[in-house]
Motif scaffolding. Structure first.
Motif, PDB file in Angstrom:
ATOM      1  N   GLN A   1      49.617  26.762  43.125  1.00 30.26           N
ATOM      2  CA  GLN A   1      50.624  26.363  42.170  1.00 30.26           C
ATOM      3  C   GLN A   1      50.666  27.253  41.023  1.00 30.26           C
ATOM      4  OE1 GLN A   1      51.563  22.270  41.010  1.00 30.26           O
ATOM      5  NE2 GLN A   1      53.859  23.148  41.107  1.00 30.26           N
ATOM      6  N   HIS A   2      49.596  26.893  40.310  1.00 32.11           N
ATOM      7  CA  HIS A   2      49.217  27.380  38.857  1.00 32.11           C
ATOM      8  C   HIS A   2      49.637  28.872  38.768  1.00 32.11           C
ATOM      9  CE1 HIS A   2      47.640  27.224  34.714  1.00 32.11           C
ATOM     10  NE2 HIS A   2      47.148  28.229  35.126  1.00 32.11           N
ATOM     11  N   HIS A   3      49.223  29.645  39.660  1.00 34.65           N
ATOM     12  CA  HIS A   3      49.306  31.383  39.514  1.00 34.65           C
ATOM     13  C   HIS A   3      50.403  31.584  40.606  1.00 34.65           C
ATOM     14  CE1 HIS A   3      45.425  31.836  37.591  1.00 34.65           C
ATOM     15  NE2 HIS A   3      45.042  30.656  38.335  1.00 34.65           N
ATOM     16  N   LEU A   4      50.824  31.072  41.580  1.00 31.72           N
ATOM     17  CA  LEU A   4      51.742  31.880  42.232  1.00 31.72           C
ATOM     18  C   LEU A   4      53.196  30.742  42.435  1.00 31.72           C
ATOM     19  CD1 LEU A   4      49.602  32.569  45.367  1.00 31.72           C
ATOM     20  CD2 LEU A   4      50.259  34.051  43.396  1.00 31.72           C
ATOM     21  N   GLN A   5      53.272  29.751  42.098  1.00 32.53           N
ATOM     22  CA  GLN A   5      54.392  29.008  42.617  1.00 32.53           C
ATOM     23  C   GLN A   5      55.384  28.700  41.093  1.00 32.53           C
ATOM     24  OE1 GLN A   5      52.614  26.056  45.038  1.00 32.53           O
ATOM     25  NE2 GLN A   5      54.171  26.571  46.806  1.00 32.53           N
ATOM     26  N   SER A   6      54.359  28.343  40.200  1.00 32.79           N
ATOM     27  CA  SER A   6      55.071  28.312  39.033  1.00 32.79           C
ATOM     28  C   SER A   6      54.229  28.693  37.881  1.00 32.79           C
ATOM     29  CB  SER A   6      55.197  26.692  38.629  1.00 32.79           C
ATOM     30  OG  SER A   6      54.159  25.983  38.751  1.00 32.79           O
ATOM     31  N   PRO A   7      54.361  30.111  37.858  1.00 38.43           N
ATOM     32  CA  PRO A   7      53.226  30.990  36.858  1.00 38.43           C
ATOM     33  C   PRO A   7      53.597  30.877  35.322  1.00 38.43           C
ATOM     34  CG  PRO A   7      54.425  32.539  38.181  1.00 38.43           C
ATOM     35  CD  PRO A   7      54.745  31.286  39.018  1.00 38.43           C
ATOM     36  N   GLY A   8      55.004  30.602  35.199  1.00 37.03           N
ATOM     37  CA  GLY A   8      55.560  30.619  33.726  1.00 37.03           C
ATOM     38  C   GLY A   8      55.136  31.685  32.974  1.00 37.03           C
ATOM     39  N   GLY A   9      55.264  32.878  33.301  1.00 37.11           N
ATOM     40  CA  GLY A   9      55.229  34.145  32.327  1.00 37.11           C
ATOM     41  C   GLY A   9      53.809  34.523  32.342  1.00 37.11           C
TER      42      GLY A   9
ATOM     43  N   ASN B   1      44.131  36.012  42.659  1.00 36.66           N
ATOM     44  CA  ASN B   1      43.466  37.153  41.967  1.00 36.66           C
ATOM     45  C   ASN B   1      44.410  38.452  41.731  1.00 36.66           C
ATOM     46  OD1 ASN B   1      40.506  36.430  41.339  1.00 36.66           O
ATOM     47  ND2 ASN B   1      40.596  35.904  43.608  1.00 36.66           N
ATOM     48  N   ILE B   2      45.319  38.734  42.634  1.00 36.40           N
ATOM     49  CA  ILE B   2      46.291  39.713  42.564  1.00 36.40           C
ATOM     50  C   ILE B   2      47.057  39.402  41.124  1.00 36.40           C
ATOM     51  CG2 ILE B   2      48.051  41.105  43.285  1.00 36.40           C
ATOM     52  CD1 ILE B   2      46.783  41.144  46.086  1.00 36.40           C
ATOM     53  N   ALA B   3      47.565  38.186  41.326  1.00 33.78           N
ATOM     54  CA  ALA B   3      48.512  37.567  40.085  1.00 33.78           C
ATOM     55  C   ALA B   3      47.872  37.423  38.778  1.00 33.78           C
ATOM     56  CB  ALA B   3      48.984  36.344  40.520  1.00 33.78           C
ATOM     57  N   ARG B   4      46.207  37.082  38.962  1.00 31.53           N
ATOM     58  CA  ARG B   4      45.576  37.103  37.746  1.00 31.53           C
ATOM     59  C   ARG B   4      45.318  38.350  36.930  1.00 31.53           C
ATOM     60  NH1 ARG B   4      39.929  35.135  38.712  1.00 31.53           N
ATOM     61  NH2 ARG B   4      39.786  34.006  36.994  1.00 31.53           N
ATOM     62  N   LEU B   5      45.231  39.511  37.857  1.00 29.37           N
ATOM     63  CA  LEU B   5      44.747  40.780  37.391  1.00 29.37           C
ATOM     64  C   LEU B   5      45.589  41.849  37.182  1.00 29.37           C
ATOM     65  CD1 LEU B   5      41.468  40.885  39.802  1.00 29.37           C
ATOM     66  CD2 LEU B   5      41.506  40.191  37.340  1.00 29.37           C
TER      67      LEU B   5
END
Ligand SMILES: Cc1cc2nc3c(=O)[nH]c(=O)nc-3n(C[C@H](O)[C@H](O)[C@H](O)COP(=O)(O)OP(=O)(O)OC[C@H]3O[C@@H](n4cnc5c(N)ncnc54)[C@H](O)[C@@H]3O)c2cc1C
Length: 486
Positions: free
Chosen positions: A118-126, A29-33
């Motif tokens: 994986q989607h949000h933290l390991q390979s967030p791709g920008g 959630n930190i990465a999302r927000l």
């Protein structure tokens, strides 16, 4: 309440201690927000980040005890888990209606959590300005440092942080009288979440070998299901004060009479609540309906009711009523319940309602002495009494050190760590910590309902918002939905 030292307004060095559902989803959630660059370090002592204790790879026969429709990891995307399941070939033949009501294997739920990580933290791709790293180690201490703090790890290394989030999960089960001397005994399993199955191979059923499970809750159910899956033919005894197994999920009915609209549940108090429950259970019994409907109807209000209880009422509920509440509240998949009932009907499984007095080694076996009952002899004795609940007796080295430093304090019932309403930890001196937050099962004394995904996903998001400060968050909801639809 005031902050003791300066609080860094835009924390960029964030450490999450614990990589189960709570820690992983807080980091996600930190990465999302986050609207600004930050670095998250997840410190987790062993398991893959996301799986935690519950969704580890250990056994395929373990099922979720919540239907798929209510297991989304995100409070703002209620069908997220369903959409993910629909991409899996093994569920392709099910209609959405069927899939919603399914109790999915916990391993697969762990796959879901790993895919989110994986989607949000390991390979967030920008997709996020936030970077993440995972450290496999145990956090053993935290020292304040102006500004922020230093997290010390078991390997002797140290990490500096502006904010630390405690997501350490459940305590392991409490020791029982006599269990300290059994630590290395071949028949003793002190932690049921560690592998124990291989020990069955050495037991000779023809000599009357038996397994004794201490506890009759969800963990005991896991163990019985595994014993059945492995074709165990010996006896299985379970012991708990009441001897009750969790009930099965069932299809509920509309019951608009409960809770009464004109009643303020925040002020009802324990006696008022018990009277109310008794009254409505009697009505449902008369209508031949399952009284557990009342527990389901109370669930959205549980935290409000709990916050309205006095300290004495909370302790009385936990001491006198929690066991009955739990068998209705923590229900299991009907297919698992049928297996438990089946084992009872054949006589292989016997549930004993008794107090455990002491455990005693007897050559390669263990005697379980019961109050006013014959002792039970176990070739394997497994402690499934549930997580320890006395916070100040914690066996976590990290929590012991935080208590010693007065950086955390027990909540007023001593069931967990004391936090403010935004999850900021309140220190022993009564101040809001400038850098420490907490979520998950450690907040039981504050919320009571703080164990399962439906509560934890909301907490993970709130903690992320607190860490980032509401002004620094962005809601990427539309963008995220799109990403998962592709
Ligand atoms: C067997 C079992 C089955 C369950 N089934 C369901 C279910 O079907 N549905 C549901 O909604 N809920 C279920 N639950 C409830 C479950 O507790 C929550 O869903 C959720 O998994 C809790 O996650 P958590 O991250 O708070 O704790 P945990 O999963 O316990 O994760 C905490 C993590 O932190 C690590 N850790 C602890 N201390 C440190 C430290 N000092 N340093 C580094 N790492 C540390 C631990 O090793 C662990 O990996 C189940 C629980 C259990 C135990």
């Amino acid at each position: 309440m005031t902050a003791t030292t300066s609080e860094i307004a835009r924390p960029t060095r964030i450490i999450v201690v614990g990589g189960g559902f709570s820690g992983a989803l807080t980091a996600v959630n930190i990465a999302r927000l986050s609207e600004y660059p930050a670095h998250i370090t997840v410190v987790n002592d062993g398991r893959p980040v996301g799986r935690g204790v519950a969704y580890a790879l250990r056994r395929p026969e373990y099922l979720l005890n919540v239907a798929a429709r209510n297991m989304s990891a995100f409070p703002d995307e209620p069908d997220h888990f369903l959409h993910w399941l629909q991409t899996r070939s093994e569920f392709g033949s099910l209609s959405e209606i069927e899939l919603r009501e399914r109790f999915i294997p916990r391993q697969i739920y762990g796959d879901y959590l790993c895919s989110i990580v994986q989607h949000h933290l390991q390979s967030p791709g920008g997709r996020t300005p936030v970077s993440a790293e995972f450290v496999t180690s145990e956090a053993v201490d935290i020292e304040p440092r102006e500004p922020g703090c230093v997290v010390r790890l078991a390997d002797g290394s140290a990490l500096e942080a502006d904010r630390v989030i405690l997501a350490t999960g459940n305590e392991s089960p409490s020791p029982l009288p006599g269990s300290e001397s059994l630590a290395d005994h071949p028949a003793w399993v002190g932690n049921p979440w560690q592998p124990w199955e291989e020990r069955l191979a050495g037991l000779d059923v023809s000599t009357g070998a038996g397994v004794v499970i201490l506890g009759t809750g969800l963990t005991a159910v896991d163990i019985i299901i595994t014993l059945r899956t492995m074709g165990w033919l010996g006896s299985i005894h379970t012991v708990s004060r009441h001897g009750w197994f969790p009930h099965a999920h069932f299809r509920g009915i509309e019951y608009p009479e409960f809770p009464p609209e004109d009643l303020d549940l925040a002020t009802v108090g324990l006696d008022g609540l018990l009277d109310l429950i008794q009254h409505h259970c009697a009505i449902l019994n008369e209508r031949n309906e399952n009284p557990a409907i009342i527990v389901d109807k109370l669930r959205p209000h549980t935290q409000r009711i709990w916050s309205g209880f006095t300290r004495e009422e909370r302790l009385a509920f936990a001491g006198k009523h929690a066991a009955r509440w739990n068998v209705y509240r923590h229900r299991i998949a009907p297919v698992l319940h049928a297996q438990i009932t089946g084992s009872q009907l054949t006589g292989q499984l016997r549930a004993h309602a008794a107090n455990i007095e002491v455990l005693e080694a007897s050559r390669d076996r263990i005697l379980v002495h019961l109050q006013d009952r014959q002792p039970l002899l176990g070739h394997l004795v497994i402690n499934a009494t549930g997580p320890a609940t006395k916070f100040t007796a914690t066996r976590s080295v990290l929590l012991q050190n935080l208590l010693r430093r007065d950086l955390v304090a027990p909540d007023e019932t001593n069931m967990g760590v004391r936090v403010d309403s935004d999850h900021t930890v309140v220190t022993a001196g009564g101040d809001r910590s400038p850098w420490l937050l907490a979520l998950g099962p450690q907040l039981k004394g504050t919320y009571w309902e703080t164990i399962a995904v439906p509560e934890l996903r909301g907490q993970a998001r709130r903690v992320a918002e607190t860490v980032l400060g509401s002004a620094a968050t962005r809601d990427k909801h539309d963008q995220l939905v799109l990403e998962y639809m592709i």
